[in-house]
Structure formats: structure tokens, C-alpha cells
Design a protein around this motif. Structure first.
Motif, mmCIF file in Angstrom:
data_model
loop_
_atom_site.group_PDB
_atom_site.id
_atom_site.type_symbol
_atom_site.label_atom_id
_atom_site.label_comp_id
_atom_site.label_asym_id
_atom_site.label_seq_id
_atom_site.Cartn_x
_atom_site.Cartn_y
_atom_site.Cartn_z
ATOM 1 N N HIS A 36 0.815 -1.221 0.000
ATOM 2 C CA HIS A 36 0.000 0.000 0.000
ATOM 3 C C HIS A 36 0.847 1.269 0.000
ATOM 4 O O HIS A 36 0.307 2.358 -0.185
ATOM 5 N N GLU A 37 2.175 1.137 0.185
ATOM 6 C CA GLU A 37 3.042 2.313 0.115
ATOM 7 C C GLU A 37 3.996 2.140 -1.064
ATOM 8 O O GLU A 37 3.577 1.776 -2.162
ATOM 9 N N LEU A 38 5.287 2.419 -0.827
ATOM 10 C CA LEU A 38 6.268 2.318 -1.895
ATOM 11 C C LEU A 38 6.884 0.924 -1.927
ATOM 12 O O LEU A 38 7.300 0.396 -0.888
ATOM 13 N N VAL A 39 6.954 0.337 -3.098
ATOM 14 C CA VAL A 39 7.646 -0.939 -3.252
ATOM 15 C C VAL A 39 9.130 -0.708 -2.956
ATOM 16 O O VAL A 39 9.749 0.209 -3.501
ATOM 17 N N GLY A 40 9.685 -1.511 -2.096
ATOM 18 C CA GLY A 40 11.047 -1.305 -1.626
ATOM 19 C C GLY A 40 11.093 -1.094 -0.132
ATOM 20 O O GLY A 40 12.104 -1.331 0.510
ATOM 21 N N GLY A 41 9.979 -0.622 0.434
ATOM 22 C CA GLY A 41 9.798 -0.589 1.867
ATOM 23 C C GLY A 41 10.657 0.398 2.637
ATOM 24 O O GLY A 41 11.317 1.279 2.085
ATOM 25 N N GLU A 42 10.648 0.220 3.950
ATOM 26 C CA GLU A 42 11.294 1.136 4.885
ATOM 27 C C GLU A 42 12.771 1.338 4.570
ATOM 28 O O GLU A 42 13.294 2.450 4.589
ATOM 29 N N CYS A 43 13.462 0.236 4.309
ATOM 30 C CA CYS A 43 14.909 0.300 4.107
ATOM 31 C C CYS A 43 15.287 1.218 2.948
ATOM 32 O O CYS A 43 16.244 1.983 3.037
ATOM 33 N N SER A 44 14.543 1.146 1.877
ATOM 34 C CA SER A 44 14.896 1.899 0.676
ATOM 35 C C SER A 44 14.650 3.392 0.797
ATOM 36 O O SER A 44 15.388 4.198 0.209
ATOM 37 N N TYR A 45 13.634 3.789 1.567
ATOM 38 C CA TYR A 45 13.196 5.180 1.539
ATOM 39 C C TYR A 45 13.305 5.913 2.887
ATOM 40 O O TYR A 45 13.378 7.140 2.914
ATOM 41 N N TRP A 46 13.284 5.179 3.990
ATOM 42 C CA TRP A 46 13.242 5.845 5.290
ATOM 43 C C TRP A 46 14.189 5.229 6.317
ATOM 44 O O TRP A 46 14.089 5.524 7.501
ATOM 45 N N ALA A 47 15.088 4.362 5.893
ATOM 46 C CA ALA A 47 15.956 3.708 6.880
ATOM 47 C C ALA A 47 17.346 3.487 6.299
ATOM 48 O O ALA A 47 18.102 4.439 6.125
ATOM 49 N N ALA A 85 20.975 16.241 -1.036
ATOM 50 C CA ALA A 85 20.743 15.915 -2.444
ATOM 51 C C ALA A 85 21.227 14.504 -2.763
ATOM 52 O O ALA A 85 20.577 13.749 -3.493
ATOM 53 N N ARG A 86 22.389 14.134 -2.211
ATOM 54 C CA ARG A 86 22.890 12.772 -2.427
ATOM 55 C C ARG A 86 21.969 11.762 -1.748
ATOM 56 O O ARG A 86 21.680 10.685 -2.287
ATOM 57 N N ARG A 87 21.498 12.093 -0.539
ATOM 58 C CA ARG A 87 20.526 11.258 0.152
ATOM 59 C C ARG A 87 19.281 11.031 -0.700
ATOM 60 O O ARG A 87 18.770 9.919 -0.810
ATOM 61 N N ASP A 88 18.807 12.114 -1.350
ATOM 62 C CA ASP A 88 17.619 12.001 -2.198
ATOM 63 C C ASP A 88 17.837 10.994 -3.322
ATOM 64 O O ASP A 88 16.935 10.218 -3.669
ATOM 65 N N ARG A 89 19.038 10.996 -3.903
ATOM 66 C CA ARG A 89 19.318 10.045 -4.985
ATOM 67 C C ARG A 89 19.277 8.612 -4.477
ATOM 68 O O ARG A 89 18.743 7.717 -5.153
ATOM 69 N N PHE A 90 19.810 8.383 -3.277
ATOM 70 C CA PHE A 90 19.809 7.025 -2.747
ATOM 71 C C PHE A 90 18.423 6.588 -2.299
ATOM 72 O O PHE A 90 18.156 5.386 -2.179
ATOM 73 N N ALA A 91 17.542 7.545 -2.035
ATOM 74 C CA ALA A 91 16.147 7.217 -1.732
ATOM 75 C C ALA A 91 15.290 7.244 -2.992
ATOM 76 O O ALA A 91 14.052 7.169 -2.894
ATOM 77 N N ALA A 92 15.946 7.313 -4.154
ATOM 78 C CA ALA A 92 15.258 7.334 -5.445
ATOM 79 C C ALA A 92 14.214 8.435 -5.508
ATOM 80 O O ALA A 92 13.191 8.303 -6.188
ATOM 81 N N ASN A 93 14.475 9.530 -4.776
ATOM 82 C CA ASN A 93 13.533 10.648 -4.701
ATOM 83 C C ASN A 93 12.128 10.171 -4.311
ATOM 84 O O ASN A 93 11.130 10.711 -4.745
ATOM 85 N N TRP A 94 12.094 9.107 -3.486
ATOM 86 C CA TRP A 94 10.855 8.531 -2.979
ATOM 87 C C TRP A 94 9.896 8.127 -4.102
ATOM 88 O O TRP A 94 8.678 8.275 -3.999
ATOM 89 N N SER A 95 10.487 7.591 -5.163
ATOM 90 C CA SER A 95 9.716 7.003 -6.257
ATOM 91 C C SER A 95 10.081 5.528 -6.357
ATOM 92 O O SER A 95 11.265 5.173 -6.302
#
Length: 482
Positions: A36-47, A85-95
Motif C-alpha cells: 500500500h506504500e512504496l515498493v522497496g519498503g522502509e529500508c529503501s526510503y526511510w531507513a 541531495a545525495r541522500r535524495d538520490r539514494f532514496a530514489a527521490n521517494w519514487s
């Protein structure tokens, strides 16, 4: 309402669910992930990924400044905008576009929406527009929904709009003052990161720092945080939090107060099981899921739920709350489900292909603080609690030639926990700059149950930090060498 049929249905599209599904498909079955959220989960986007990106620039800067010539070439402080900005790239800009593409390439089906168990091997998925899809599993349903930050019942905390690990990982502006409640891994790592990025950080912990690892590791990290300007309050509690337009105020149990612009709560995790339809299988919503050694969900008596079609992997079963161990569980479970679907028996013996032995014998962890902490297996305290007959072998990492070359005034410590009856390693902890790369050697020694007299012949290259292995074994050699 539409209906779909798959061999295996996985609720949760994080790394654990992805690994279960991948192994199921490789085993010749069909699989669907419900997310129901982003495929990739907590680790990919928030951890894991974004937080380590927040920490890495500061670690590289510290490493350069620890050498006289390199340090003279470095001037100024970190640029938070560039770090974010580098963090955003590693979080795939939350996409999650890339993750969804991977699912398609792997032959894994994706069903968007919130999944709830509504019957035997049946999951009802509700989409954001209110429509529903019934997803039926021929063989198994796997719960891999992970965990969320736990908010303790501190007076006024909920009304103060606190950050959790999610807000900290996705921060868009570094606050001038940050208060952190909790001295575990998240609290310690974020104190390291935000202090390096220019915030005035105050960390409050009701225990010593990093209580889950050897105490000497927490002592090194505590000293480094204080040297970096972090105000560390240990063995005290936050009794009240007040928030207003000017920020937040924390009242501590020792009477002190802390003023901050934001407050981050890092006091543990709670399972994502509140709205999964667990009542349909006789379980209480909101609880951690109990599992047996096959990762089948069991009731309070230890009996499989239903006829054993329901499984749980990753954080939600509380065996080891670490992404890499959740993925390890997912690989073993996916393979085992495929084996059972063929009418065969999985290999569940000690260190068997479908067992998750490492969760109890060789759990690994790296804490990316300054200095780093790397640990695998049992600590001295855990060994004593388990009633094991062990020897504790300590050595000063700073006395190793490779460490002295690595950084001036290198400070650290390493510890072996040795099973005295078998003369094999059952635990290892190191604290110091860049000790993470020591960890896998220890993991192999523990998982492989390598006798110390044989480990003696694994000659470390000179001059590297890995020479710590020689020094530890030399120290312990009178106990096992004739």
C-alpha cells in the motif's frame, strides 16, 4: 470486486517480501506482492539507504582529517544541501518506479492497496479509490509488513509533532537544535549525522548508549559524541514534552530541561500488524507474530495457525530486526515454500538450506556511528545469560599497525567471545573507524564453526586492521595450542 489466484501471496513489498517472492518464482511458482506504500519498503526510503547516505560524507571528512597531510587539504564544513541531495538520490527521490520495474523483470505480480486476511489463504486488497480485489493463494500467505517507530506514552509527546526515524531520514532542512529521545542504534546514528550537519544535538537515554551491544562499544561512541559537541544525558528519562511555535521543551527525570526546534523519538519499534485481519485466524491485532523454526505463524501454544499456510518473515516476527536478516529469512522461506509445493521436505536441520540458524547463532550488525560498531553472534552478557562456558578475549585496536597507519590517534577495541568447551568463536565485536569491513570474517568463522587452531592459519595481510585477528588469537593461544 475482482479476484486473482496465485501460488503465494506476500503482504508487504519491502526487501523481505521481495526476497520471498523472488525465491518463490525461481522455484517455479507464481507470486503476488501486496503493497500500500512504496515498493522497496522502509529500508529503501526511510531507513538503511537514506540514513547511511546522511552519515557517509561526515565519515569521509573525519577520515581525511585524521591524517595530517590530507587533513590540511580539507577546509570548511559539510554542505548540508549537497548531503541531502545525495541522500535524495539514494532514496530514489521517494519514487518506486525502479523497484516496480524489477518486480516486472523478475516475474512478480504487484497488487497495489492495503491487504487484509479475510479467510483461509485469502487476502482482500483495498485500493485508495475504495475498490477491492480478492487475492487467493494456492499454497501460502506470507506477512512481511515490517515494523514502525514506537512512540512512548510520555506526557505531551504526541501533541508536540515529534519526528520518528522516517522524518529524520527524509529531512529537508537541518534544524538548529535537535533533541533525540533514545540511545539505541537510530538515536546514536542520527545524533552522529545531525551533529555533523550543523545541528546542536541533545540525546537523552534511559540506559547506557547502545545497550544491545558490548558496553565498551557504547562507551567509545558516547565519548566521541560528546567530543563532537553532542549533549548526552544517560540513565535519565523524559517525563514531559511541550511544544509551541518556538519549538519543543523536554523535562527530564533529573529536573533538567532541554530546548530544541525538533524532537526525534527513537525508543524502539512496534509491529505493523494492527490492520491485517489477524482476528480471522485467531490472533490479536497489533502483536508481534510468533513463528516456529519454519517461520510458520503459531499461536500462544506454539501450534501452527490453521493448517500451516500462514508465514511471517522479517521484523514482524521479532527474531532479528535488521533488514539483511529479514532478507535472509525471506530467501530461506521462499525456497522452503517452493519445496513444499513440490511435495518435498525442506532442509531444516542446523545450518540447513531452509533453516534460519544465523538468526540465533550469527546475527550481524553494523552501527554507523562515529566510531563504527560491528558485531556478530553473542556478546559477553548474552553468553552469560545463556549459561555458556566462554572466554572473553579483548585487544586494543589502536595497537595494531594497520590501524595506526589508517588514522592518527586511532582508538578502538575488539573482543572475541570463545566457546571454551569447543574452542570456536561464538561472538565478535569491534568498535573503531572503519571496523565494518572486519565483520564478515568473523561471521564466516562463527557460521562455519571454524576451530581456533584452524583459524590461526587464516593469515591476515600486513599492515591492515585485519591483523587484529592475529593479535586476538595470540592472546588466546595458550588456551587451545598444545
Amino acid at each position: 470486486m475482482t479476484e486473482k489466484l496465485f501460488d503465494v501471496v506476500i503482504i508487504g513489498g519491502g526487501p523481505v517480501g521481495e526476497n520471498v517472492a523472488d525465491r518463490v518464482v525461481q522455484g517455479g511458482l507464481t507470486a503476488a506482492i501486496v503493497e500500500h506504500e512504496l515498493v522497496g519498503g522502509e529500508c529503501s526510503y526511510w531507513a538503511c539507504m537514506p540514513t547511511k547516505a546522511l552519515l557517509r560524507d561526515a565519515a569521509a571528512l573525519r577520515a581525511a582529517r585524521a591524517l595530517p597531510a590530507a587533513g590540511r587539504t580539507v577546509s570548511g564544513d559539510l554542505d548540508p544541501t549537497a548531503v541531502l541531495a545525495r541522500r535524495d538520490r539514494f532514496a530514489a527521490n521517494w519514487s518506486d518506479t525502479g523497484q516496480v520495474e524489477w518486480l516486472n523483470h523478475a516475474g512478480i505480480n504487484l497488487v497495489r492497496g492495503h491487504g487484509r486476511i479475510t479467510g483461509t489463504r485469502t487476502v482482500t486488497v483495498t485500493q485508495t479509490d475504495g475498490t477491492s480485489t480478492t487475492v487467493q493463494a494456492r499454497h501460502a500467505v506470507v506477512i512481511a509488513t515490517g515494523s514502525s517507530a514506537f512512540l512512548p506514552p510520555i506526557r505531551g509527546l504526541a501533541d508536540a509533532a515529534p519526528w520518528t526515524s522516517r522524518e529524520a531520514a527524509a529531512v529537508q532542512k537541518i534544524p538548529a537544535r535537535l533533541a533525540i529521545i533514545g540511545g539505541g542504534v537510530v538515536g546514536s546514528e542520527m545524533a552522529t549525522a545531525f551533529s555533523a550537519l550543523g545541528a546542536q544535538v541533545t540525546l537523552v537515554s534511559q540506559t547506557r548508549l547502545l545497550p544491545g551491544v558490548e558496553s565498551f562499544a557504547g562507551e567509545h561512541v558516547t565519548a566521541a559524541l560528546r567530543a563532537a559537541g553532542v549533549s548526552v544525558h544517560l540513565d535519565v528519562e523524559v517525563t514531559e514534552v511541550r511544544g509551541d511555535a518556538d519549538g519543543v521543551q523536554l523535562t527530564l527525570s533529573d529536573g533538567a530541561t532541554v530546548e530544541a526546534d525538533e524532537v526525534l523519538v527513537a525508543t524502539g519499534r512496534t509491529p505493523n500488524t494492527k490492520d491485517l485481519g489477524l482476528d480471522h485466524v485467531g490472533l490479536a491485532p497489533g502483536d508481534w507474530l510468533r513463528v516456529d523454526d519454519t517461520l510458520a505463524v503459531v499461536d500462544a501454544a506454539g501450534d501452527p495457525v490453521g493448517d500451516g499456510w500462514l508465514y511471517a518473515a522479517g521484523d514482524v516476527n521479532k527474531r532479528v530486526l535488521l533488514t539483511h536478516h529479514g532478507k535472509y529469512q525471506g530467501r530461506a522461506l521462499g525456497d522452503a515454500i517452493a519445496v513444499r509445493a513440490r511435495g518435498e521436505q525442506p532442509d531444516l536441520g542446523p545450518w540447513g538450506r531452509h533453516a534460519v540458524t544465523a538468526d540465533v547463532r550469527a546475527a550481524t550488525q553494523v552501527i554507523f556511528t562515529d566510531p563504527e560498531v560491528a558485531a556478530v553472534g553473542l556478546s559477553a552478557e548474552a553468553s552469560a545469560a545463556a549459561g555458556k562456558n566462554v572466554r572473553i578475549v579483548d585487544y586494543d585496536l589502536g595497537a595494531v599497525a594497520g590501524a595506526a597507519l589508517h588514522a592518527d590517534d586511532y582508538r578502538g577495541q575488539a573482543r572475541m567471545v570463545v566457546d571454551a568447551d569447543r574452542n570456536v568463536l561464538i561472538g565478535f565485536t569491534a568498535v573503531g573507524p572503519d571496523v565494518a569491513e572486519l565483520l564478515h570474517a568473523a561471521t564466516i568463522a562463527i557460521a562455519g564453526e571454524v576451530p581456533l587452531h584452524r583459524l590461526w592459519h587464516a593469515v591476515p595481510a600486513y599492515p591492515t586492521i585485519s591483523e587484529i585477528w592475529l593479535r586476538l588469537l595470540e592472546t588466546d593461544r595458550p588456551h587451545w595450542a598444545s
